[in-house]
Motif scaffolding. Structure first.
Motif, PDB file in Angstrom:
ATOM      1  N   LEU A  48      76.757 -37.540 -12.891  1.00 12.74           N
ATOM      2  CA  LEU A  48      77.433 -38.415 -13.849  1.00 12.74           C
ATOM      3  C   LEU A  48      76.629 -38.537 -15.133  1.00 12.74           C
ATOM      4  N   ILE A 198      82.407 -32.910 -12.283  1.00  9.75           N
ATOM      5  CA  ILE A 198      83.392 -32.747 -11.211  1.00  9.75           C
ATOM      6  C   ILE A 198      82.750 -33.030  -9.858  1.00  9.75           C
ATOM      7  N   THR A 201      82.278 -36.755  -9.379  1.00  8.82           N
ATOM      8  CA  THR A 201      83.535 -37.430  -9.062  1.00  8.82           C
ATOM      9  C   THR A 201      83.840 -37.349  -7.569  1.00  8.82           C
TER      10      THR A 201
END
Length: 309
Positions: A48, A198, A201
């Motif tokens: 992140l 990605i 997430t």
């Protein structure tokens, strides 16, 4: 790629590998935190941070990134699976063996991916370096003397090795996908930020479900913050910089320094033990790095030969 560019790329990969080598020992300072939570915190929060760091570039290049979405999704899935397999391997088989199997298998798997997909031919020098390093990996793994406290019992060794192989495969895979995106004209920090965004997430739900122990003490929280900020954020920024300058197979081979760092820290801090065979393995891994990383001496050639080069 100039020799200086290759040299800075090698230095960046080595820096990343050294800080990655601290993660197994750092995780032992939070024994109440499970392997899934450790992995999700390290790669999820670190990913992140990478995505936020590269966010402006990601927005500017969103059209180019959209055209390579299959590579980014494949790399993101590999990023999500890798820490769960890697930290699970270390918890089951110990810091030394888990790191050795995961990182030691990555160069061969990376070379296999490049050979099958990119039709890349590996140099004799790379094969020599990889073989030397893998022999060192095997000796280091065989030299493991007992199962350290907190890593399970001997029955966990085989599942730990299997998880390590899965970790090696996913490490090789996201290295290849990230470099493929870079070779299509995307800057390294943007490619890594999108890939790891990605992956983050996918990992954040795992962290929410398993990360409660991080909040039970400042020590546990400090381990999570360190893992996310140093090895995963700074380490992968450096790794992405290196991937833009050296092939993925070379980068994963250079990262064989990680299990050396992990083994030394496991001996000095965690209390694992290495025999003389294990230290011979460490020496062979260092030799592997010399074979891979040192520049090839220039040969004397006539003007005509130099023009052909």
């Amino acid at each position: 790629m100039t020799r200086s560019g290759r040299g800075t790329g090698i230095a960046a990969v080595l820096f990343a590998s050294v800080v990655w080598g601290t993660t197994g020992t750092a995780a032992t300072f939070a024994p109440q935190v499970g392997a899934a939570a450790i992995g999700a915190a390290a790669m999820g929060l670190g990913g992140l941070m990478q995505a936020l760091y590269a966010w402006r570039g990601i927005r500017r290049h969103r059209t180019a990134l959209r055209g390579q979405m299959w590579l980014l999704v494949l790399g993101g899935i590999a990023v999500a699976v890798y820490p769960l397999a890697f930290y699970g391997s270390m918890r089951l088989a110990g810091v030394t063996v888990g790191t050795v199997v995961t990182i030691g298998s990555a160069p061969l798997l990376s070379a296999l991916i490049e050979s099958l997909i990119d039709r890349a031919r590996l140099s004799a020098r790379w094969l020599l370096g990889a073989a030397t390093g893998l022999i060192g990996m095997a000796l280091l793994c065989l030299a493991k003397d007992g199962i350290p406290a907190g890593s399970g019992d001997a029955q966990g060794a085989i599942p730990g090795v299997l998880l390590g192989l899965l970790g090696g495969l996913t490490y090789a895979l996201y290295s290849w996908t990230a470099r493929s995106v870079m070779l299509r004209g995307v800057r390294s920090d943007i490619a890594m930020g999108a890939t790891f965004g990605i992956g983050a997430t996918l990992l954040l739900p795992v962290l929410i479900a398993t990360g409660g122990p991080f909040l039970t003490s400042w020590g546990n929280a400090a381990v999570g913050i360190y893992m996310a900020a140093v090895p995963m954020f700074l380490g992968y920024l450096a790794f992405g910089y290196g991937l833009a300058r050296v092939p993925a197979s070379t980068a994963t081979t250079l990262s064989l320094i990680e299990p050396v760092v992990a083994a030394v820290l496991a001996v000095l801090v965690v209390g694992e033990r290495l025999t003389a065979t294990g230290w011979l393995g460490v020496a062979l891994i260092v030799s592997c790095l010399a074979v891979i990383a040192l520049p090839v001496p220039a040969t004397r050639q006539g003007p005509r030969a130099r023009m052909r080069g």
